[in-house]
Write a protein that holds these residues in place. Structure first.
Motif, PDB file in Angstrom:
ATOM      1  N   ASP A  32       0.848  -1.197   0.000  1.00 31.26           N
ATOM      2  CA  ASP A  32       0.000   0.000   0.000  1.00 31.26           C
ATOM      3  C   ASP A  32       0.884   1.249   0.000  1.00 31.26           C
ATOM      4  N   LEU A  33       1.237   1.685  -1.197  1.00 32.71           N
ATOM      5  CA  LEU A  33       2.100   2.852  -1.365  1.00 32.71           C
ATOM      6  C   LEU A  33       1.495   4.092  -0.719  1.00 32.71           C
ATOM      7  N   GLY A  34       0.188   4.284  -0.859  1.00 31.83           N
ATOM      8  CA  GLY A  34      -0.482   5.445  -0.284  1.00 31.83           C
ATOM      9  C   GLY A  34      -0.399   5.484   1.230  1.00 31.83           C
ATOM     10  N   LYS A  35      -0.604   4.325   1.860  1.00 27.51           N
ATOM     11  CA  LYS A  35      -0.539   4.261   3.322  1.00 27.51           C
ATOM     12  C   LYS A  35       0.874   4.554   3.812  1.00 27.51           C
ATOM     13  N   VAL A  36       1.873   3.999   3.147  1.00 26.27           N
ATOM     14  CA  VAL A  36       3.262   4.226   3.546  1.00 26.27           C
ATOM     15  C   VAL A  36       3.646   5.685   3.313  1.00 26.27           C
ATOM     16  N   GLY A  37       3.203   6.267   2.198  1.00 23.88           N
ATOM     17  CA  GLY A  37       3.478   7.682   1.939  1.00 23.88           C
ATOM     18  C   GLY A  37       2.862   8.579   2.995  1.00 23.88           C
ATOM     19  N   THR A  38       1.620   8.284   3.371  1.00 26.02           N
ATOM     20  CA  THR A  38       0.943   9.063   4.411  1.00 26.02           C
ATOM     21  C   THR A  38       1.656   8.905   5.750  1.00 26.02           C
ATOM     22  N   PHE A  72       3.412  11.845   7.932  1.00 23.65           N
ATOM     23  CA  PHE A  72       3.057  12.047   9.330  1.00 23.65           C
ATOM     24  C   PHE A  72       4.294  11.978  10.220  1.00 23.65           C
ATOM     25  N   ALA A  73       5.157  10.999   9.942  1.00 25.76           N
ATOM     26  CA  ALA A  73       6.395  10.871  10.722  1.00 25.76           C
ATOM     27  C   ALA A  73       7.268  12.108  10.550  1.00 25.76           C
ATOM     28  N   ALA A  74       7.361  12.625   9.339  1.00 22.73           N
ATOM     29  CA  ALA A  74       8.151  13.838   9.098  1.00 22.73           C
ATOM     30  C   ALA A  74       7.549  15.020   9.854  1.00 22.73           C
ATOM     31  N   ALA A  75       6.230  15.146   9.822  1.00 24.16           N
ATOM     32  CA  ALA A  75       5.572  16.239  10.542  1.00 24.16           C
ATOM     33  C   ALA A  75       5.806  16.121  12.043  1.00 24.16           C
ATOM     34  N   ARG A  76       5.679  14.919  12.551  1.00 26.73           N
ATOM     35  CA  ARG A  76       5.884  14.699  13.984  1.00 26.73           C
ATOM     36  C   ARG A  76       7.327  15.008  14.383  1.00 26.73           C
ATOM     37  N   PHE A  77       8.278  14.528  13.584  1.00 24.88           N
ATOM     38  CA  PHE A  77       9.683  14.752  13.911  1.00 24.88           C
ATOM     39  C   PHE A  77      10.047  16.226  13.760  1.00 24.88           C
ATOM     40  N   ASN A  78       9.518  16.888  12.718  1.00 29.22           N
ATOM     41  CA  ASN A  78       9.807  18.315  12.535  1.00 29.22           C
ATOM     42  C   ASN A  78       9.211  19.162  13.649  1.00 29.22           C
ATOM     43  N   ALA A  79       8.032  18.784  14.143  1.00 30.72           N
ATOM     44  CA  ALA A  79       7.448  19.496  15.281  1.00 30.72           C
ATOM     45  C   ALA A  79       8.340  19.322  16.513  1.00 30.72           C
ATOM     46  N   PHE A  80       8.867  18.122  16.703  1.00 38.41           N
ATOM     47  CA  PHE A  80       9.795  17.866  17.804  1.00 38.41           C
ATOM     48  C   PHE A  80      11.064  18.709  17.639  1.00 38.41           C
ATOM     49  N   GLU A  81      11.597  18.746  16.416  1.00 36.08           N
ATOM     50  CA  GLU A  81      12.788  19.550  16.132  1.00 36.08           C
ATOM     51  C   GLU A  81      12.531  21.020  16.451  1.00 36.08           C
ATOM     52  N   ALA A  82      11.387  21.538  16.014  1.00 39.05           N
ATOM     53  CA  ALA A  82      11.042  22.943  16.282  1.00 39.05           C
ATOM     54  C   ALA A  82      10.923  23.186  17.785  1.00 39.05           C
ATOM     55  N   ALA A  83      10.306  22.254  18.490  1.00 35.94           N
ATOM     56  CA  ALA A  83      10.132  22.417  19.937  1.00 35.94           C
ATOM     57  C   ALA A  83      11.479  22.451  20.659  1.00 35.94           C
ATOM     58  N   ILE A  84      12.409  21.612  20.204  1.00 30.56           N
ATOM     59  CA  ILE A  84      13.733  21.563  20.830  1.00 30.56           C
ATOM     60  C   ILE A  84      14.531  22.832  20.509  1.00 30.56           C
ATOM     61  N   LYS A  85      14.434  23.316  19.279  1.00 31.62           N
ATOM     62  CA  LYS A  85      15.261  24.446  18.839  1.00 31.62           C
ATOM     63  C   LYS A  85      14.681  25.808  19.212  1.00 31.62           C
ATOM     64  N   SER A  86      13.413  25.868  19.545  1.00 31.62           N
ATOM     65  CA  SER A  86      12.747  27.147  19.785  1.00 31.62           C
ATOM     66  C   SER A  86      12.760  27.531  21.256  1.00 31.62           C
ATOM     67  N   ALA A  87      13.023  28.788  21.502  1.00 28.35           N
ATOM     68  CA  ALA A  87      12.944  29.303  22.874  1.00 28.35           C
ATOM     69  C   ALA A  87      11.486  29.483  23.291  1.00 28.35           C
ATOM     70  N   ASP A  88      10.613  29.791  22.315  1.00 27.64           N
ATOM     71  CA  ASP A  88       9.193  30.024  22.585  1.00 27.64           C
ATOM     72  C   ASP A  88       8.393  29.566  21.371  1.00 27.64           C
ATOM     73  N   LEU A  89       8.073  28.282  21.333  1.00 27.87           N
ATOM     74  CA  LEU A  89       7.411  27.703  20.159  1.00 27.87           C
ATOM     75  C   LEU A  89       6.058  28.338  19.882  1.00 27.87           C
ATOM     76  N   GLN A  90       5.321  28.693  20.914  1.00 31.84           N
ATOM     77  CA  GLN A  90       4.018  29.316  20.680  1.00 31.84           C
ATOM     78  C   GLN A  90       4.184  30.603  19.871  1.00 31.84           C
ATOM     79  N   THR A  91       5.170  31.408  20.223  1.00 30.34           N
ATOM     80  CA  THR A  91       5.418  32.657  19.512  1.00 30.34           C
ATOM     81  C   THR A  91       5.995  32.400  18.117  1.00 30.34           C
ATOM     82  N   GLU A  92       6.816  31.374  17.995  1.00 29.33           N
ATOM     83  CA  GLU A  92       7.522  31.108  16.743  1.00 29.33           C
ATOM     84  C   GLU A  92       6.806  30.095  15.838  1.00 29.33           C
ATOM     85  N   LYS A  93       5.631  29.627  16.258  1.00 29.73           N
ATOM     86  CA  LYS A  93       4.930  28.575  15.511  1.00 29.73           C
ATOM     87  C   LYS A  93       4.682  28.964  14.054  1.00 29.73           C
ATOM     88  N   ALA A  94       4.173  30.160  13.793  1.00 30.28           N
ATOM     89  CA  ALA A  94       3.874  30.573  12.415  1.00 30.28           C
ATOM     90  C   ALA A  94       5.143  30.606  11.567  1.00 30.28           C
TER      91      ALA A  94
END
Length: 111
Positions: free
Chosen positions: A31-37, A41-63
Motif C-alpha cells: 500500500d504505497l499510499g498508506k506508507v506515503g501518508t 506524518f512521521a516527518a511532521a511529527r519529527f519536525n514538530a519535535f525539532e522545532a520544539a527543541i530548537k525554539s525558545a518560545d514555540l508558541q510565539t515562533e509557531k507561524a
C-alpha cells in the motif's frame, strides 16, 4: 571536501535510508499510499519535535516554523517532482492498465 559538501552528502545518505525503509514497508503492506501518508506524518511529527527543541518560545515562533518547514518541503518536493517528470519511474503502470487507460493506482491530485 568542504564541511558543507560533507553535510549535504550525509543528508542524502540519511534520506536514502528512510527511502529504503519506506520501500520495504511498501512491499510488506502492498500500500504505497498508506506508507506515503505514514512517512509524511512521521516527518511532521519529527519536525514538530525539532522545532520544539530548537525554539525558545514555540508558541510565539509557531507561524515562522510552519512557514520555514513548509517552504523547505515545497522546494524539496518540487525538485523531486521535476526529476520524476524528466525520469519517470519504471513499471509505473502495468501493460493492461496502460492499454486500457484504466488503473486504480492512478490519482489526480486536487487541493
Amino acid at each position: 571536501m568542504s564541511s558543507s559538501n560533507h553535510n549535504e552528502a550525509t543528508i542524502f545518505q540519511l534520506a536514502d535510508q528512510f527511502i529504503a525503509l519506506a520501500n520495504e514497508l511498501t512491499q510488506q503492506h502492498e500500500d504505497l499510499g498508506k506508507v506515503g501518508t505514514a512517512l509524511r506524518f512521521a516527518a511532521a511529527r519529527f519536525n514538530a519535535f525539532e522545532a520544539a527543541i530548537k525554539s525558545a518560545d514555540l508558541q510565539t515562533e509557531k507561524a515562522n516554523a510552519l512557514t520555514w518547514f513548509t517552504n523547505e518541503y515545497r522546494e524539496m518536493l518540487d525538485d523531486n517532482l521535476e526529476d520524476h517528470i524528466s525520469n519517470p519511474p519504471a513499471g509505473k503502470m502495468d501493460d493492461n492498465a496502460e492499454a486500457t487507460g484504466d488503473s486504480s493506482d492512478v490519482q489526480q491530485f486536487r487541493p
